[in-house]
Scaffold this motif. Structure first.
Motif, PDB file in Angstrom:
ATOM      1  N   TYR A 153      -4.316   6.788  -4.780  1.00  0.00           N
ATOM      2  CA  TYR A 153      -3.853   5.849  -5.693  1.00  0.00           C
ATOM      3  C   TYR A 153      -4.394   6.029  -7.187  1.00  0.00           C
ATOM      4  CZ  TYR A 153      -2.913   2.624  -1.892  1.00  0.00           C
ATOM      5  OH  TYR A 153      -2.217   1.950  -0.622  1.00  0.00           O
ATOM      6  N   ILE A 154      -5.239   6.740  -7.478  1.00  0.00           N
ATOM      7  CA  ILE A 154      -5.766   6.949  -8.790  1.00  0.00           C
ATOM      8  C   ILE A 154      -4.879   7.998  -9.332  1.00  0.00           C
ATOM      9  CG2 ILE A 154      -7.437   8.079 -10.253  1.00  0.00           C
ATOM     10  CD1 ILE A 154      -9.634   6.843  -8.197  1.00  0.00           C
ATOM     11  N   GLU A 155      -4.256   8.992  -8.771  1.00  0.00           N
ATOM     12  CA  GLU A 155      -3.368  10.021  -9.193  1.00  0.00           C
ATOM     13  C   GLU A 155      -1.951   9.421  -9.291  1.00  0.00           C
ATOM     14  OE1 GLU A 155      -2.972  13.368  -6.747  1.00  0.00           O
ATOM     15  OE2 GLU A 155      -4.765  14.365  -7.141  1.00  0.00           O
ATOM     16  N   ILE A 156      -1.640   8.594  -8.541  1.00  0.00           N
ATOM     17  CA  ILE A 156      -0.543   7.863  -8.786  1.00  0.00           C
ATOM     18  C   ILE A 156      -0.548   6.682  -9.807  1.00  0.00           C
ATOM     19  CG2 ILE A 156       1.010   5.715  -7.688  1.00  0.00           C
ATOM     20  CD1 ILE A 156       0.279   7.294  -5.108  1.00  0.00           C
ATOM     21  N   LEU A 157      -1.356   5.931 -10.308  1.00  0.00           N
ATOM     22  CA  LEU A 157      -1.701   5.367 -11.273  1.00  0.00           C
ATOM     23  C   LEU A 157      -1.740   6.097 -12.646  1.00  0.00           C
ATOM     24  CD1 LEU A 157      -2.107   2.398 -12.211  1.00  0.00           C
ATOM     25  CD2 LEU A 157      -4.519   2.535 -12.057  1.00  0.00           C
ATOM     26  N   LYS A 158      -2.552   7.420 -12.499  1.00  0.00           N
ATOM     27  CA  LYS A 158      -2.462   8.134 -13.885  1.00  0.00           C
ATOM     28  C   LYS A 158      -1.022   8.870 -14.302  1.00  0.00           C
ATOM     29  CE  LYS A 158      -7.260   9.362 -13.907  1.00  0.00           C
ATOM     30  NZ  LYS A 158      -8.443  10.288 -13.630  1.00  0.00           N
ATOM     31  N   GLU A 159      -0.123   8.724 -13.274  1.00  0.00           N
ATOM     32  CA  GLU A 159       1.232   9.044 -13.558  1.00  0.00           C
ATOM     33  C   GLU A 159       1.829   8.194 -14.475  1.00  0.00           C
ATOM     34  OE1 GLU A 159       3.944  10.122 -10.298  1.00  0.00           O
ATOM     35  OE2 GLU A 159       2.163  10.708  -8.979  1.00  0.00           O
ATOM     36  N   ILE A 160       1.391   6.870 -14.449  1.00  0.00           N
ATOM     37  CA  ILE A 160       1.830   5.816 -15.495  1.00  0.00           C
ATOM     38  C   ILE A 160       0.910   5.758 -16.751  1.00  0.00           C
ATOM     39  CG2 ILE A 160       2.483   3.248 -15.357  1.00  0.00           C
ATOM     40  CD1 ILE A 160       2.496   3.510 -12.199  1.00  0.00           C
ATOM     41  N   ILE A 161      -0.395   5.719 -16.142  1.00  0.00           N
ATOM     42  CA  ILE A 161      -1.388   5.604 -17.371  1.00  0.00           C
ATOM     43  C   ILE A 161      -2.166   6.944 -17.629  1.00  0.00           C
ATOM     44  CG2 ILE A 161      -2.967   3.977 -18.453  1.00  0.00           C
ATOM     45  CD1 ILE A 161      -2.172   1.944 -16.675  1.00  0.00           C
ATOM     46  N   PRO A 162      -1.599   8.070 -18.048  1.00  0.00           N
ATOM     47  CA  PRO A 162      -2.431   9.533 -17.787  1.00  0.00           C
ATOM     48  C   PRO A 162      -3.622   9.451 -18.623  1.00  0.00           C
ATOM     49  CG  PRO A 162      -0.561   9.556 -19.364  1.00  0.00           C
ATOM     50  CD  PRO A 162      -0.517   8.239 -18.405  1.00  0.00           C
TER      51      PRO A 162
ATOM     52  N   PRO B  83       0.797  -1.145   0.031  1.00  0.00           N
ATOM     53  CA  PRO B  83      -0.056   0.114  -0.026  1.00  0.00           C
ATOM     54  C   PRO B  83       0.891   1.312   0.063  1.00  0.00           C
ATOM     55  CG  PRO B  83      -0.672  -1.646   1.580  1.00  0.00           C
ATOM     56  CD  PRO B  83       0.323  -2.004   1.086  1.00  0.00           C
ATOM     57  N   ALA B  84       2.017   1.019   0.397  1.00  0.00           N
ATOM     58  CA  ALA B  84       2.931   2.608   0.599  1.00  0.00           C
ATOM     59  C   ALA B  84       3.634   2.482  -0.804  1.00  0.00           C
ATOM     60  CB  ALA B  84       3.936   2.146   1.499  1.00  0.00           C
ATOM     61  N   TYR B  85       3.508   1.851  -1.932  1.00  0.00           N
ATOM     62  CA  TYR B  85       4.327   2.037  -3.115  1.00  0.00           C
ATOM     63  C   TYR B  85       3.818   3.187  -3.778  1.00  0.00           C
ATOM     64  CZ  TYR B  85       6.364  -2.679  -3.961  1.00  0.00           C
ATOM     65  OH  TYR B  85       7.155  -3.569  -3.746  1.00  0.00           O
ATOM     66  N   ARG B  86       4.811   3.855  -4.542  1.00  0.00           N
ATOM     67  CA  ARG B  86       4.556   5.051  -5.260  1.00  0.00           C
ATOM     68  C   ARG B  86       4.588   4.616  -7.026  1.00  0.00           C
ATOM     69  NH1 ARG B  86       2.084   8.609  -2.159  1.00  0.00           N
ATOM     70  NH2 ARG B  86       2.799  10.368  -3.426  1.00  0.00           N
ATOM     71  N   SER B  87       4.467   5.399  -7.568  1.00  0.00           N
ATOM     72  CA  SER B  87       4.399   5.172  -9.084  1.00  0.00           C
ATOM     73  C   SER B  87       5.344   4.199  -9.746  1.00  0.00           C
ATOM     74  CB  SER B  87       4.150   6.544 -10.066  1.00  0.00           C
ATOM     75  OG  SER B  87       5.257   7.388  -9.795  1.00  0.00           O
ATOM     76  N   MET B  88       6.746   4.539  -9.312  1.00  0.00           N
ATOM     77  CA  MET B  88       7.677   3.690  -9.795  1.00  0.00           C
ATOM     78  C   MET B  88       7.669   2.347  -9.263  1.00  0.00           C
ATOM     79  SD  MET B  88      11.851   4.548  -9.497  1.00  0.00           S
ATOM     80  CE  MET B  88      11.686   6.116 -10.225  1.00  0.00           C
ATOM     81  N   GLU B  89       7.517   2.284  -8.099  1.00  0.00           N
ATOM     82  CA  GLU B  89       7.350   0.852  -7.570  1.00  0.00           C
ATOM     83  C   GLU B  89       6.268   0.266  -8.277  1.00  0.00           C
ATOM     84  OE1 GLU B  89       8.949   1.957  -3.156  1.00  0.00           O
ATOM     85  OE2 GLU B  89       7.274   2.894  -3.857  1.00  0.00           O
TER      86      GLU B  89
ATOM     87  N   THR C  29      -7.956   0.412  -4.047  1.00  0.00           N
ATOM     88  CA  THR C  29      -8.913   1.478  -3.470  1.00  0.00           C
ATOM     89  C   THR C  29      -8.525   2.740  -3.948  1.00  0.00           C
ATOM     90  OG1 THR C  29      -7.286   1.482  -1.627  1.00  0.00           O
ATOM     91  CG2 THR C  29      -9.257   0.163  -1.127  1.00  0.00           C
ATOM     92  N   ARG C  30      -9.439   3.716  -3.571  1.00  0.00           N
ATOM     93  CA  ARG C  30      -9.001   5.167  -4.245  1.00  0.00           C
ATOM     94  C   ARG C  30      -7.852   5.887  -3.568  1.00  0.00           C
ATOM     95  NH1 ARG C  30     -12.251   8.720  -6.836  1.00  0.00           N
ATOM     96  NH2 ARG C  30     -14.051   7.214  -6.751  1.00  0.00           N
ATOM     97  N   SER C  31      -7.810   5.746  -2.240  1.00  0.00           N
ATOM     98  CA  SER C  31      -6.614   6.249  -1.560  1.00  0.00           C
ATOM     99  C   SER C  31      -6.373   5.674  -0.357  1.00  0.00           C
ATOM    100  CB  SER C  31      -6.940   7.651  -1.217  1.00  0.00           C
ATOM    101  OG  SER C  31      -8.189   7.880  -0.250  1.00  0.00           O
ATOM    102  N   PHE C  32      -5.259   5.740   0.282  1.00  0.00           N
ATOM    103  CA  PHE C  32      -4.794   5.221   1.710  1.00  0.00           C
ATOM    104  C   PHE C  32      -3.932   6.316   2.521  1.00  0.00           C
ATOM    105  CE2 PHE C  32      -1.710   2.469   3.951  1.00  0.00           C
ATOM    106  CZ  PHE C  32      -2.806   2.115   4.946  1.00  0.00           C
TER     107      PHE C  32
END
Length: 561
Positions: free
Chosen positions: A138-147, A108-114, A130-133
């Motif tokens: 989490y959605i913003e972090i995922l959108k860094e990879i898949i905008p 759950p602590a992973y950021r975009s690179m991890e 989930t949406r956030s923790f």
């Protein structure tokens, strides 16, 4: 000296190999327990106010399994779960197991690179999240990879960076563009259900069912691949040691994404027909004690830092924890004073110490109720059934009893290997099937194992080997110290010197000279820390393990080394 077939003068021990290991799969065992204990509570999430019986849990698992098949998830596909502790986590664990998909546990602590590394490494086709923790969106972090998520209105994912990823599933009351809703994937469809049942019957215990990323304290993620056979048999061993049955309630404040939570918690309860109690999204001492009291829990798991936080909490005495009888403390070295405190003040006379690692599903050694108290508080017990352990020197030879060396494990519990990484697998599991832990340990003539540290944490000061645990155990005897971490930092003259990070106990003061004087009366001079720092907290993994490599980096940066 020989006892049975074992030479008690060397550091080798073999567990009880009598009796068969289970060949059930996780899905088939859930079906069995749902028929055996249909009305008994299986899963309680205090923070979500959800209670599920074994029948309810099995029905919801079946519905999610139908929904995953509807998404196109196939046997052998990797399904990631990136979430804090919640009912949906456990339902996902069992639903993927029923259809033979491999659950990939994402920190759950992973950021975009991890996150990107994990999803790429194992080629996840689906991500449940989930949406956030806490502070992570989490959605913003995922959108860094898949905008482009959600731009077209289509829920199907197409990403050059993550070509295998096809579907995103959101655990949330509100819908999100580009995501399937977890609740809407709970499909009640008889034809799909027949497909789930047929798939479940076709599975066998030796198939991989879980991938755990083991960044741990070293910072280099590897995907340990585990089978039904690995983790279910380990769960049965833990349940047996705890003497669990269907009347027990196990409070789980440790994260489910980690083996301690999902195997030592969820699957151990499944093995016994007992009830899982989730005290919160993550560990909070107050919420954990509230859950134990309100649900009358009989068993409580945790790592040392969790038990310390509860015992030191200003409201500790406000809670009735008298229903507790046992639990497992694992994850890092455990001071004897802490074990005694938990036993006395938390009514956990049956507290057991355990040792293991993700790669051994996770436990290989554990204490037992009927063992002498001294052994239960000063060792991690003996090897578990159908498992062997040995302690070796740098040449690979088994050492004599009492001599420190690297702990190795062999048996059913050893992982298949690291996913898609033969080189790291070969460097960890040798040609004879022994898994090399990287942990330093000793074994006595009765087979009791004591962990003295990580091989990476061994401090070599001017040619003298120093085990941090020796110093930490002594300093835990000072009332003015709440917690302490000992590690080595580079030194031009000695090679390394001893450094101590100290958290002062609430309501106390502590001075460097007090610490040095206290140690000088008990230890050789070369073990006394050259550097002492008083800190508010230690860098920890999500599971509460000390990250000494981070401490070392911070100190060496401070000292300009």
């Amino acid at each position: 000296m020989m006892v049975g077939n074992q030479d008690t003068s060397i550091s080798y021990s073999k567990g009880d190999f009598s009796g068969a290991l289970t060949e059930e799969t996780i899905g088939s065992l859930l079906e069995i327990q749902a028929q055996r204990y249909p009305e008994r509570e299986a899963l309680i999430s205090v923070h979500q106010n959800i209670r599920l019986s074994y029948r309810d849990l099995n029905e919801q698992v079946d519905m999610l399994a139908c929904g995953l098949l509807d998404l196109g998830v196939k046997q052998g596909d990797r399904v990631g779960i990136w979430a804090q502790n919640c009912v949906e986590w456990t339902i996902s664990q069992y639903a993927t197991a029923k259809i033979g998909a491999i659950l990939v546990c994402i920190n759950p602590a992973y950021r975009s690179m991890e996150l990107e590394f994990a999803l790429q490494k194992v080629e996840c086709s689906t991500l449940i999240m989930t949406r956030s923790f806490k502070t992570s969106n989490y959605i913003e972090i995922l959108k860094e990879i898949i905008p482009e998520i959600g731009y077209s209105g289509d829920k199907n994912i197409t990403s050059e960076r993550l070509p295998a990823l096809k579907s995103l599933v959101l655990i949330d009351d509100s819908e999100e563009q580009g995501f399937y809703s977890f609740d809407k994937l709970l499909i009640s469809d008889e034809s799909k259900l027949e497909e789930v049942r047929a798939l479940s019957r076709s599975l066998h215990a030796e198939q991989p069912i879980n991938i755990q990323f083991t960044s741990g304290t070293t910072g280099s993620p590897k995907g340990a691949t585990l089978t039904h056979f690995n983790i279910l048999n380990n769960a049965f061993s833990i349940a047996d040691k705890l003497k669990m049955d269907e009347h027990d309630k196990l409070c789980i404040p440790v994260p489910l994404y980690h083996c301690f939570g999902m195997v030592g918690g969820n699957l151990t309860c499944l093995a016994a027909g007992a009830c899982v109690v989730l005290s919160g999204e993550s560990f909070e001492p107050l919420e954990t004690m509230k859950a134990v009291e309100s649900e009358k829990c009989t068993i409580l798991h945790g790592v040392p830092t969790m038990f310390i936080a509860q015992l030191r909490h200003p409201n500790f005495s406000d809670f009735d924890l008298s229903t507790l009888r046992s639990g497992v403390i694992a994850g890092s070295t455990c001071p004897e004073e802490l074990v005694s405190g938990v036993q006395d003040k938390m009514h956990m006379d049956g507290l057991l110490i355990a040792y293991g690692q993700t790669e051994t599903s996770p436990l290989s050694c554990m204490t037992a109720f009927d063992e002498p108290l001294e052994k239960r508080v000063t060792t991690v017990g003996k090897v578990l059934r159908h498992t062997e352990v040995k302690i070796i020197d740098t040449e690979g030879e088994v050492v004599e009893c009492g001599v420190p060396g690297e702990l190795c494990t062999r048996g059913y519990c050893v992982m298949v290997g690291y996913w898609n990484d033969e080189e790291k697998t070969r460097s960890t599991i040798d040609s004879e099937g022994w898994l090399h832990s990287g942990d330093l340990a000793t074994m006595d003539s009765e087979g009791y194992v004591s962990i003295v540290g990580r091989s990476k944490d061994l401090i070599i000061r001017g040619g003298e080997n120093i085990f941090p645990r020796d110093i930490e155990d002594i300093l835990h005897g000072l009332d003015s110290i709440e917690d302490v971490a000992i590690f080595g930092v580079k030194d031009d003259y000695y090679g390394e010197v001893v450094c101590a990070w100290v958290i002062t106990a609430q309501g106390h003061t502590c001075e460097e000279e007090t610490i040095r004087h206290y140690l000088s009366e008990r230890l050789s001079h070369f073990k006394i820390p050259s550097i002492i720092r008083f800190v508010e907290e230690f860098p920890l993994t999500v599971t509460g393990k000390l990250q000494k490599y981070k401490m070392r980096e911070m100190m060496e940066e401070e000292l300009g080394l």
